[in-house]
Scaffold this active site. Structure first.
Site, short mmCIF file in Angstrom:
data_model
loop_
_atom_site.label_atom_id
_atom_site.label_comp_id
_atom_site.label_asym_id
_atom_site.label_seq_id
_atom_site.Cartn_x
_atom_site.Cartn_y
_atom_site.Cartn_z
N TYR A 26 2.44 53.32 -0.14
CA TYR A 26 2.36 52.79 -1.69
C TYR A 26 2.96 51.47 -1.84
O TYR A 26 2.55 50.52 -2.58
CB TYR A 26 3.10 53.97 -2.70
CG TYR A 26 2.80 53.23 -4.03
CD1 TYR A 26 1.65 53.42 -4.73
CD2 TYR A 26 4.06 52.84 -4.70
CE1 TYR A 26 1.41 52.75 -5.92
CE2 TYR A 26 3.76 52.41 -5.96
CZ TYR A 26 2.64 52.45 -6.67
OH TYR A 26 2.67 52.02 -7.82
N SER A 28 3.56 46.59 -8.87
CA SER A 28 4.61 47.52 -9.26
C SER A 28 5.84 46.80 -8.91
O SER A 28 5.95 45.95 -8.15
CB SER A 28 4.64 48.94 -8.17
OG SER A 28 5.40 49.82 -8.21
#
Ligand SMILES: NC(=O)c1ccc[n+]([C@@H]2O[C@H](COP(=O)([O-])OP(=O)(O)OC[C@H]3O[C@@H](n4cnc5c(N)ncnc54)[C@H](OP(=O)(O)O)[C@@H]3O)[C@@H](O)[C@H]2O)c1
Length: 274
Positions: free
Chosen positions: A169, A156
């Site tokens: 995350y 990401s």
């Protein structure tokens, strides 16, 4: 040889690709493009009905065979279960798309322990265990199917800096990026195409699962855009260690890597309060 030499294009025709997180968002995007290129699929996620519907769709559109395996990758031992299941079915995987993952917004102090553990279990532990378990098969497939074997780990843009309110995350994605870039180096010269895909915010179920409010006028990328970036990289003779989809995301990732860490976390912290 040019970087876009047709002979070097990723061609999984006649091989089998495993896609985790195939029930929604980017996963079906990967499955469609792999099937369009002639690969049979192993589709896994928890929602069996979604996987079965996707398998039917792929068979109708491309005539490919899909094996559907419902699995909770947060459960201890689930990656080993999947490896044994495929061995029992005599399925050899030539491409692994480690795509399953999720995040949850909020401060670490308020996060339920099982949500924190789940993110680490799916995004880090399962991804690592699947990567290590399938790597020998991927490497041997790279010999028998030149340009037909790949390892794609979905990281990401959150991997490039700490992200307050998405701290766990972002840390898991930093791990995915680091692991994959190191593997890219370790597998140089083997013919295996290895890359970490770093999407920015994309139109999937991710935002709803994360509990993110709408981000106002900011445009989310589409699944198709992320697929175009991914497969353009795989079509290169040697894909880069990571790819970021979207020009503005690439600029932000570059800035995050160039500015002092303290400044970067202050900026992401302020943005996360909006
Ligand atoms: N969308 C974004 O903005 C964005 C940005 C950067 C990176 N990413 C990354 O892209 C990847 C795909 O996410 P997405 O955007 O497509 O979101 P999504 O639509 O929510 O899809 C996530 C997929 O992961 C699976 N999954 C989640 N927890 C699981 C578990 N415990 N066991 C097995 N499978 C599980 C889900 O399947 P089930 O729920 O059926 O199990 C689903 O198929 C993730 O790694 C995510 O971190 C997304």
């Amino acid at each position: 040889m040019t970087r876009t030499d047709a002979a070097a294009q990723y061609n999984p025709m006649g091989t089998t690709a495993l896609v985790t997180g195939a029930s929604s968002g980017l996963g079906p995007g990967y499955a469609h493009e792999l099937a369009r290129r002639g690969a049979d699929l192993v589709l896994t996620a928890r929602r069996l009905d979604r996987l079965e519907a996707l398998a039917v769709d792929l068979a109708e559109k491309y005539g490919t065979v899909s094996t559907v395996i419902p699995l909770d990758l947060a459960a201890a031992g689930s990656a080993a279960e999947l490896v044994h299941d495929l061995a029992d079915r005599d399925i050899r995987v030539s491409t692994l798309i480690n795509n399953a993952g999720f995040g949850r917004s909020g401060s670490v102090v308020d996060a339920p322990a099982d949500v924190v553990r789940g993110q680490v279990a799916v995004n880090v532990v399962a991804l690592t265990e699947l990567t290590q378990a399938f790597l020998p098969d991927l490497l041997s497939a790279a010999l028998t199917h030149p340009h037909g074997a790949a390892l794609v780990n979905v990281a990401s843009t959150a991997a490039f800096q700490p992200v307050p309110q998405l701290a766990v995350y972002a840390a898991t994605k930093a791990y995915v990026l680091s692991l994959t870039e190191a593997l890219w180096y370790e597998t140089r010269g083997t013919g295996l195409k290895v890359t970490a895909v770093c999407p920015g915010p994309t139109e999937t179920e991710f935002q709803a699962v994360a509990g993110n409010a709408s981000r106002g006028p900011r445009r989310l990328m589409t699944v198709d855009e992320v697929m175009t970036t991914t497969f353009a990289a795989l079509d290169r003779q040697a894909p880069p260690p990571h790819i970021v989809s979207g020009t503005s995301n690439r600029v932000v990732a570059w800035l995050a890597g160039s500015a002092p860490r303290r400044t970067v976390v202050r900026v992401t912290g302020r943005l996360s309060r909006r």
